[in-house]
Design an enzyme around this catalytic site. Structure first.
Site, short mmCIF file in Angstrom:
data_model
loop_
_atom_site.label_atom_id
_atom_site.label_comp_id
_atom_site.label_asym_id
_atom_site.label_seq_id
_atom_site.Cartn_x
_atom_site.Cartn_y
_atom_site.Cartn_z
N SER A 24 -2.71 63.02 -43.97
CA SER A 24 -3.63 63.98 -43.36
C SER A 24 -4.71 64.44 -44.34
O SER A 24 -4.44 64.74 -45.49
CB SER A 24 -2.86 65.20 -42.85
OG SER A 24 -3.79 66.17 -42.40
N LEU A 25 -5.94 64.54 -43.82
CA LEU A 25 -7.06 65.02 -44.64
C LEU A 25 -7.17 66.54 -44.57
O LEU A 25 -7.93 67.15 -45.33
CB LEU A 25 -8.37 64.40 -44.13
CG LEU A 25 -8.49 62.88 -44.17
CD1 LEU A 25 -9.82 62.42 -43.57
CD2 LEU A 25 -8.37 62.37 -45.61
N LYS A 75 1.54 68.35 -30.25
CA LYS A 75 0.41 69.02 -29.61
C LYS A 75 0.69 69.55 -28.21
O LYS A 75 0.10 70.53 -27.78
CB LYS A 75 -0.79 68.06 -29.54
CG LYS A 75 -1.51 67.92 -30.87
CD LYS A 75 -2.70 67.00 -30.71
CE LYS A 75 -3.65 67.15 -31.88
NZ LYS A 75 -4.85 66.33 -31.74
N ASN A 96 -4.12 72.25 -30.89
CA ASN A 96 -4.10 71.74 -32.27
C ASN A 96 -4.26 72.85 -33.30
O ASN A 96 -4.16 72.61 -34.50
CB ASN A 96 -5.16 70.65 -32.49
CG ASN A 96 -6.55 71.23 -32.65
OD1 ASN A 96 -6.86 72.28 -32.10
ND2 ASN A 96 -7.38 70.56 -33.41
N ASP A 111 -10.29 69.93 -30.94
CA ASP A 111 -10.75 68.52 -31.00
C ASP A 111 -12.00 68.31 -30.14
O ASP A 111 -12.93 67.61 -30.54
CB ASP A 111 -9.64 67.58 -30.50
CG ASP A 111 -8.46 67.54 -31.44
OD1 ASP A 111 -8.65 67.61 -32.66
OD2 ASP A 111 -7.31 67.45 -30.95
N GLY A 138 -4.73 62.18 -25.79
CA GLY A 138 -4.98 63.50 -26.37
C GLY A 138 -6.45 63.72 -26.72
O GLY A 138 -7.04 64.73 -26.32
N VAL A 239 -14.18 57.86 -31.58
CA VAL A 239 -13.36 58.89 -32.22
C VAL A 239 -12.65 58.35 -33.46
O VAL A 239 -12.19 59.10 -34.30
CB VAL A 239 -12.30 59.49 -31.26
CG1 VAL A 239 -12.97 60.20 -30.11
CG2 VAL A 239 -11.32 58.45 -30.77
N TYR A 241 -12.18 56.91 -37.10
CA TYR A 241 -12.95 56.99 -38.34
C TYR A 241 -12.37 56.14 -39.47
O TYR A 241 -12.90 56.10 -40.56
CB TYR A 241 -13.17 58.44 -38.79
CG TYR A 241 -11.92 59.26 -38.97
CD1 TYR A 241 -11.23 59.27 -40.16
CD2 TYR A 241 -11.45 60.05 -37.92
CE1 TYR A 241 -10.09 60.03 -40.32
CE2 TYR A 241 -10.31 60.81 -38.07
CZ TYR A 241 -9.64 60.81 -39.28
OH TYR A 241 -8.50 61.57 -39.43
N GLY A 262 -15.85 58.83 -35.84
CA GLY A 262 -15.02 60.00 -35.58
C GLY A 262 -14.94 61.01 -36.71
O GLY A 262 -14.28 62.05 -36.56
P1 NAD Z 1 -3.07 58.81 -27.22
O1 NAD Z 1 -1.89 57.97 -27.51
O2 NAD Z 1 -2.87 60.18 -26.71
O3 NAD Z 1 -4.02 58.05 -26.16
C1 NAD Z 1 -4.27 56.68 -26.29
C2 NAD Z 1 -5.40 56.27 -25.35
O4 NAD Z 1 -5.81 54.94 -25.70
C3 NAD Z 1 -4.99 56.19 -23.89
O5 NAD Z 1 -6.09 56.52 -23.08
C4 NAD Z 1 -4.62 54.70 -23.71
O6 NAD Z 1 -4.75 54.28 -22.37
C5 NAD Z 1 -5.66 54.08 -24.58
N1 NAD Z 1 -5.30 52.75 -25.09
C6 NAD Z 1 -4.35 52.47 -26.01
N2 NAD Z 1 -4.32 51.15 -26.27
C7 NAD Z 1 -5.27 50.59 -25.51
C8 NAD Z 1 -5.73 49.26 -25.33
N3 NAD Z 1 -5.20 48.23 -25.99
N4 NAD Z 1 -6.72 49.05 -24.45
C9 NAD Z 1 -7.27 50.07 -23.77
N5 NAD Z 1 -6.89 51.34 -23.90
C10 NAD Z 1 -5.90 51.61 -24.76
O7 NAD Z 1 -3.92 58.83 -28.56
P2 NAD Z 1 -4.97 59.94 -29.06
O8 NAD Z 1 -4.24 60.99 -29.80
O9 NAD Z 1 -5.86 60.32 -27.95
O10 NAD Z 1 -5.77 59.09 -30.16
C11 NAD Z 1 -6.70 58.10 -29.78
C12 NAD Z 1 -7.58 57.77 -30.98
O11 NAD Z 1 -8.33 58.94 -31.32
C13 NAD Z 1 -6.79 57.41 -32.24
O12 NAD Z 1 -7.45 56.34 -32.88
C14 NAD Z 1 -6.89 58.65 -33.10
O13 NAD Z 1 -6.85 58.36 -34.46
C15 NAD Z 1 -8.25 59.17 -32.70
N6 NAD Z 1 -8.43 60.62 -32.91
C16 NAD Z 1 -9.49 61.02 -33.65
C17 NAD Z 1 -9.71 62.36 -33.86
C18 NAD Z 1 -10.89 62.80 -34.69
O14 NAD Z 1 -10.93 63.97 -35.10
N7 NAD Z 1 -11.85 61.94 -34.93
C19 NAD Z 1 -8.87 63.33 -33.30
C20 NAD Z 1 -7.78 62.87 -32.51
C21 NAD Z 1 -7.56 61.51 -32.34
#
Ligand code: NAD
Length: 297
Positions: A24-25, A75, A96, A111, A138, A239, A241, A262
């Protein structure tokens, strides 16, 4: 001073409850900000999963901790352990950031505000605009809800036919029927319907990938089949990064789109949490200089 070498009898505790947590950052981001502003807090990472979450929250109350972040896998599981939720957290069904206000634990989700603030900082005017949003997990849920609250006019939500599809339908229903006082229309489509995807992107101002596609183990992959889905005046954001530039952002750059990764979302979700706990603005320029080799847009 909340320098970790100079913790004193008045230092207030902040933290993160998640597992895995080592990558975690957030501890670095918050502690360097606290030190920079001379605020007497310390932020610690605690390896906490669903099983021990309730005990930990009871302990946090007893310790009168000022607040904490919650990440995977806590979460949604944290909701019944809190006293109050912000409207966005209630609509998203996830938290969060928790703040302790005189013994009352209040849950927020930052978020979505982080994502929208990153757009704003990049000079993007999203009010009344149309967004195509890929995902309903999420991150995507927080973005959909906050985009609607912040004035985005139309959201086309695409999700593949998996366990998250139902959440996509629910997000659209919340936006269309439950949030009062907004002017946003949400529609859900299956990601497998590429013709529809192309059509919706064509009439959108912003395209957002809020899935993990583009990040390990799906690094190098992209939900957009080819550059003909994009055009130069489309804003393309991801999203993800790690890596800083996903396959989607690479493709968008070749077309000439403005792109955002992201990092901005990550930074601004933290900044919002920092403000909720301390009442002060995070020194984000300083954090960017210290933490990110690639400039955050
Ligand atoms: P999650 O598991 O809650 O949701 C996953 C989503 O991705 C779902 O909509 C699912 O249907 C879709 N998905 C997964 N594999 C897929 C595929 N092969 N093809 C199509 N759709 C697919 O995950 P999350 O917590 O929402 O995280 C998603 C991404 O967002 C992650 O990469 C995470 O690192 C990133 N994230 C970034 C930040 C940020 O601050 N930049 C914050 C939260 C999450």
């Amino acid at each position: 001073m909340a320098d970790l070498g100079r913790i004193d009898g008045r230092t207030k505790l902040l933290g993160l409850l998640a597992t895995p947590i080592g990558h975690s950052l957030s501890p670095a981001m918050h502690n360097m900000s606290l030190r920079k502003l001379g605020l007497n807090y310390a932020y610690m990472a605690f390896e906490v999963g669903n099983q021990e979450l309730a005990d930990v929250v009871t302990g946090m109350r007893a310790l009168k901790i000022r607040g904490f972040n919650v990440s995977m896998p806590n979460k949604t599981k944290i909701l019944p352990l809190l006293d109050e939720l912000s409207p966005a957290a209630q609509f998203a069904g996830a938290v969060n950031t928790v703040v302790n206000e005189d013994g009352k634990l209040i849950g927020h989700i930052t978020d979505g505000t982080g994502y929208m603030r990153a757009l704003k900082e990049a000079g993007i005017d999203f009010v009344g605009k149309k967004m195509t949003l890929m995902g309903a997990g999420g991150a995507a849920t927080a973005i959909a809800i906050q985009a609607a609250l912040d004035g985005v006019g139309e959201i086309s939500i695409f999700n593949r036919d998996d366990e998250f599809f139902e959440r996509a339908v629910k997000n659209a229903q919340i936006i269309n029927e439950e949030i009062e006082g907004i002017n946003c229309k949400a529609t859900v489509y299956r990601l497998e319907d590429l013709e529809k995807l192309k059509e919706e992107i064509e009439s959108s101002d912003i395209l957002t990938n809020a899935t993990g596609v583009g990040m390990k183990p799906l690094e190098g992959q992209c939900l957009i089949p080819d550059p003909s889905y994009l055009r130069p005046d489309l804003i393309v954001s991801d999203v993800v990064y790690i890596p800083r530039k996903t396959r989607l952002l690479e493709m968008a750059e070749t077309v000439g789109c403005q792109t955002l990764n992201g990092l901005g979302m990550m930074l601004w979700q933290g900044a919002k949490a920092f403000e909720i706990w301390t009442g002060q603005e995070m020194p984000v320029e300083y954090v960017k200089e210290q933490m990110f080799e690639v400039p955050v847009r």
